[in-house]
Design a protein around this motif. Sequence first.
Motif, PDB file in Angstrom:
ATOM      1  N   GLY A 182       1.007  -1.160   0.026  1.00  0.00           N
ATOM      2  CA  GLY A 182      -0.007  -0.049   0.030  1.00  0.00           C
ATOM      3  C   GLY A 182       0.838   1.046   0.011  1.00  0.00           C
ATOM      4  O   GLY A 182       2.084   1.060  -0.166  1.00  0.00           O
ATOM      5  N   HIS A 183       0.321   2.296   0.070  1.00  0.00           N
ATOM      6  CA  HIS A 183       0.949   3.716   0.121  1.00  0.00           C
ATOM      7  C   HIS A 183       1.681   3.890   1.556  1.00  0.00           C
ATOM      8  O   HIS A 183       0.995   3.630   2.492  1.00  0.00           O
ATOM      9  N   GLY A 184       2.855   4.316   1.562  1.00  0.00           N
ATOM     10  CA  GLY A 184       3.522   4.441   2.643  1.00  0.00           C
ATOM     11  C   GLY A 184       4.790   4.394   2.729  1.00  0.00           C
ATOM     12  O   GLY A 184       5.704   4.736   1.446  1.00  0.00           O
ATOM     13  N   GLY A 185       5.982   3.973   3.669  1.00  0.00           N
ATOM     14  CA  GLY A 185       7.095   4.013   3.765  1.00  0.00           C
ATOM     15  C   GLY A 185       7.848   2.721   3.356  1.00  0.00           C
ATOM     16  O   GLY A 185       6.913   1.836   2.563  1.00  0.00           O
ATOM     17  N   TYR A 186       9.008   2.456   3.696  1.00  0.00           N
ATOM     18  CA  TYR A 186       9.517   1.274   3.295  1.00  0.00           C
ATOM     19  C   TYR A 186       9.117   0.044   3.853  1.00  0.00           C
ATOM     20  O   TYR A 186       9.406  -1.165   3.470  1.00  0.00           O
ATOM     21  N   ASP A 187       8.470   0.225   4.951  1.00  0.00           N
ATOM     22  CA  ASP A 187       7.896  -0.951   5.701  1.00  0.00           C
ATOM     23  C   ASP A 187       6.689  -1.657   4.786  1.00  0.00           C
ATOM     24  O   ASP A 187       6.204  -2.783   5.030  1.00  0.00           O
ATOM     25  N   ALA A 242      18.268   0.026  -1.388  1.00  0.00           N
ATOM     26  CA  ALA A 242      18.502   0.603  -2.756  1.00  0.00           C
ATOM     27  C   ALA A 242      17.712   2.072  -2.928  1.00  0.00           C
ATOM     28  O   ALA A 242      18.202   2.735  -3.372  1.00  0.00           O
ATOM     29  N   GLN A 243      16.496   1.847  -2.640  1.00  0.00           N
ATOM     30  CA  GLN A 243      15.383   2.946  -2.776  1.00  0.00           C
ATOM     31  C   GLN A 243      16.062   4.249  -1.950  1.00  0.00           C
ATOM     32  O   GLN A 243      15.844   5.337  -2.304  1.00  0.00           O
ATOM     33  N   GLN A 244      16.782   3.924  -0.552  1.00  0.00           N
ATOM     34  CA  GLN A 244      17.079   4.977   0.254  1.00  0.00           C
ATOM     35  C   GLN A 244      18.020   5.732  -0.542  1.00  0.00           C
ATOM     36  O   GLN A 244      18.446   6.722  -0.617  1.00  0.00           O
ATOM     37  N   ARG A 245      19.257   4.988  -1.113  1.00  0.00           N
ATOM     38  CA  ARG A 245      20.234   5.460  -1.940  1.00  0.00           C
ATOM     39  C   ARG A 245      19.863   6.168  -3.312  1.00  0.00           C
ATOM     40  O   ARG A 245      20.171   7.187  -3.372  1.00  0.00           O
ATOM     41  N   PHE A 246      18.809   5.661  -3.815  1.00  0.00           N
ATOM     42  CA  PHE A 246      18.297   6.257  -5.006  1.00  0.00           C
ATOM     43  C   PHE A 246      17.793   7.556  -4.675  1.00  0.00           C
ATOM     44  O   PHE A 246      18.110   8.417  -5.640  1.00  0.00           O
ATOM     45  N   VAL A 247      17.127   7.741  -3.536  1.00  0.00           N
ATOM     46  CA  VAL A 247      16.258   9.312  -3.406  1.00  0.00           C
ATOM     47  C   VAL A 247      17.296  10.174  -2.939  1.00  0.00           C
ATOM     48  O   VAL A 247      17.253  11.387  -3.028  1.00  0.00           O
TER      49      VAL A 247
END
Length: 347
Positions: free
Chosen positions: A18-23, A323-328
């Motif tokens: 769903g919509h939200g954070g990395y969790d 990977a997404q944390q690095r991406f942003v």
Amino acid sequence: MQTDSARGDLMTAIVTTGHGGYDKLLVCEVPKPVPGPGEVLVRVLAAGMNNTEINTRVGWYRDGGWNDATPFPLIQGTDCCGLVCAGAGIDESLVGRRVLIRSCMRVDGFSSMQTRWLGSDMDGAFAQFVVVPASEVFVVDCEWSDAELATIPCAYGTAENMIARAGVGRGSTVLITGASGGVGSAAVQLATRRGARVIGVASRAKHDQLRELGIDQVYGRDADLVVALGRHSVDVVIDNVAGDGFGRLLDLLVRGGTYVSSGAIAGPVVEFDLRTMYLNDLTLLGSTAWDEDVFANLVSYIEAGDIRPLLAESFPLEQIAAAQQRFVEKGHVGKFVLVPPAVHDQA
């Protein structure tokens, strides 16, 4: 698409709940998909990452309109390099071939603008297997690695579509904002390939890498481009940044020039003087649905050696959150790629 959980055939996938954070990114064992008539089962060899996956997860499109509500739970992943394993009622010569999947599918044919996007409207490539229509796989014969090929579909398809629609050709002067990003760096290569003079905007730390791609001029994000280049100095603006600088970009266009966009990473709500548009006969183009020849052309460019991949880094699929944390952070040039666990049974 059907699934066959009764046989106990499972695969590893990243399920976005769903919509939200990395969790909201869960590493799961889910039923391996089974191809229906006219579909192929593709073993994912590598899957590229894009802004789209993050924007979808955080709910960025909810107020700006994607096709419909995102069908959570969803396996995202817009970019796929894979191996065709099986199919139902397909050309059997596809089986065993390495392919790229066309991310943007024109479900009602190319006379309609309706689209179906891999990983947004249907399960995508953040998994060991994916099922897609056989018409959407394109065999690629080249020496690139799987990860290098996975950098291509979304970014290069989007860039080529914008460049073609805007009529970029030999002698055109083109300004590309966000020139170090996935779409931007693809646009630099593809516009250069067409013989255009290319001017880019990117953080100064990335200028040398862009010069290696053949860019003619590059400016920092804080540059006053109207002062640096002059009003009415470029034929085409390719902009996926938008935000506060949108109005100034239109000041750069020659009379009859074209502005084209497929994104708005600095902010989708913009302000500009409408007189700039109509008094200068400008064309403003939105670009989402890919035209028919775009993807086949990209494959031909790869096989001819006209473009090269910009692989910033690869990560195991299970490390998607990191990977997404690095991406942003936007510290890279080109694309990040996720690699699923190896599979021994391909069918």
